[in-house]
Design a protein around this motif. Structure first.
Motif, PDB file in Angstrom:
ATOM      1  N   VAL A 171       0.828  -1.148   0.054  1.00 16.22           N
ATOM      2  CA  VAL A 171       0.046   0.010   0.083  1.00 16.22           C
ATOM      3  C   VAL A 171       1.137   1.299  -0.014  1.00 16.22           C
ATOM      4  CG1 VAL A 171      -0.103   0.134   2.563  1.00 16.22           C
ATOM      5  CG2 VAL A 171      -1.870   1.074   0.983  1.00 16.22           C
ATOM      6  N   ALA A 181      -4.297   4.127   3.981  1.00 10.74           N
ATOM      7  CA  ALA A 181      -3.035   3.619   3.861  1.00 10.74           C
ATOM      8  C   ALA A 181      -2.814   2.586   5.367  1.00 10.74           C
ATOM      9  CB  ALA A 181      -2.059   4.288   3.445  1.00 10.74           C
ATOM     10  N   VAL A 196      -2.734  -1.650   6.332  1.00  7.91           N
ATOM     11  CA  VAL A 196      -1.528  -2.439   6.755  1.00  7.91           C
ATOM     12  C   VAL A 196      -1.901  -2.836   8.485  1.00  7.91           C
ATOM     13  CG1 VAL A 196       0.802  -2.539   7.722  1.00  7.91           C
ATOM     14  CG2 VAL A 196       0.176  -1.103   5.660  1.00  7.91           C
ATOM     15  N   GLY A 206       3.647  -1.486   3.617  1.00  8.06           N
ATOM     16  CA  GLY A 206       3.241  -0.105   3.424  1.00  8.06           C
ATOM     17  C   GLY A 206       4.430   0.716   3.412  1.00  8.06           C
TER      18      GLY A 206
END
Length: 338
Positions: free
Chosen positions: A38, A78, A82, A90
């Protein structure tokens, strides 16, 4: 007989559960076929596609698995990806990592990019507080620039989860205006200190808020802006320097060519870590990725550490590379939000 059968079934179930939980040495799944990465909004743009792909390839080659990108338009998306396990890796900043780790202790730092020395001693970038160049003289105190004039102005931050776009600049403002007894909460909305507060949701977005006239002052960082601007006067990363949006700048600056801003303050910030969810990523894959990212091969990969004049995720000026990092390294940032 019936009790024996039931006992056998229970034993079989326990053995199966133990086998599953031990897969990947007690963490993640070695049978996982795909690794999801991400990205913050700052790196989710089309202009960063090649840099993302270069890092994806390194991870794919290290693990032999398919790598899928999850692009975002919001920091919190984001961070949550994670923390919840919807992403295995991430590319977050320090504050984003701290928030993800708080949500899920299985989220830990993997690596961070070093400074030019190849060590953590200079592993920093810089947070800027800037104003439109045409208004810069209003913020002068003698021959130098001051933050005194920002009170009562319209302000743009990046996100409350942004280290260099909120946590660090807000801490500097609080320290500069001690008699106002400000808190970070006071700076998130208009009325207490600023007339109005906007959030750009990316460093680029915060800069656009400034250059388009939506705000008078904006916070953003050097590493996310340097590919869109040139130094018009002064020296890069110095207070008082003026920058101009370069011709041919990618979105969202494509319609702002020639616009200029002046930086009032420059504050060092710990480099942003690459983090991982150790619950979804097997120990075998963790080791493969760590060993590969910290290798000389990756340090010399021009698609990742790009020399001047070329594009990459990080600038290569001397000995920059990835280094293994521990959670305690971020305690300095934690203290700013306590």
């Amino acid at each position: 007989m019936k009790k024996a059968v039931i006992g056998f079934l229970v034993l079989a179930l326990l053995l199966l559960t133990a086998a599953c939980s031990s897969n990947g040495s007690g963490s993640g799944s070695s049978e996982k076929k795909t690794i999801t990465v991400v990205w913050y909004p700052n790196e989710s743009g089309a202009d960063m596609k090649d840099a993302r792909q270069a890092l994806d390839k390194v991870i794919a080659d290290a693990t032999g698995k398919k790598v899928v990108d999850k692009l975002t338009t919001d920091y919190n998306i984001a961070i949550e990806a994670v923390a919840s396990g919807n992403a295995d890796i991430g590319f977050l900043a320090a504050q984003g990592y701290i928030e993800a780790h708080k949500k899920n202790s299985k989220v830990v730092p993997l690596v961070v990019n070093s400074g030019a020395s190849g060590t953590l001693k200079d592993a920093v970038y810089y947070s800027w507080l800037a104003v439109n160049a045409k208004d810069a003289d209003k913020y002068k105190n003698g021959s130098s620039y001051s933050l005194e004039g920002i009170k009562g102005k319209r302000m743009s931050f990046v996100s409350t989860s942004s280290t260099s776009g909120f946590v660090v600049p807000s801490s500097r403002i609080i320290a500069n205006f001690k008699s106002d007894n400000l808190t970070q909460d006071d700076l998130q909305t208009g009325g207490k200190f600023f007339k109005q507060v906007l959030f750009g949701q990316s460093h680029q977005g915060s800069a656009v808020n400034l250059l388009s006239g939506k705000v008078d002052v904006a916070a953003f960082c050097d590493t996310e802006l340097e590919r869109y601007v040139d130094v018009a006067s002064g020296e890069f990363d110095k207070e008082g320097t003026t920058y101009k949006v370069k011709s041919g700048a990618a979105e969202p600056f494509n319609n702002l060519t020639g616009k200029e801003f002046t930086v009032l303050s420059v504050t060092p910030v710990l480099n942003a870590p690459v983090v991982m969810n150790t619950e979804t990523l097997s120990k075998a894959d963790q080791k493969k990725i760590l060993d590969t990212l910290t290798s000389d091969k990756v340090a010399n990969d021009k698609g990742i550490f790009a020399p001047e004049g070329s594009k990459g995720m990080y600038a290569k000026t001397k000995d920059e590379r990835f280094l293994k990092i521990e959670d305690s390294w971020f305690d300095e940032i934690r203290k700013l939000t306590e």
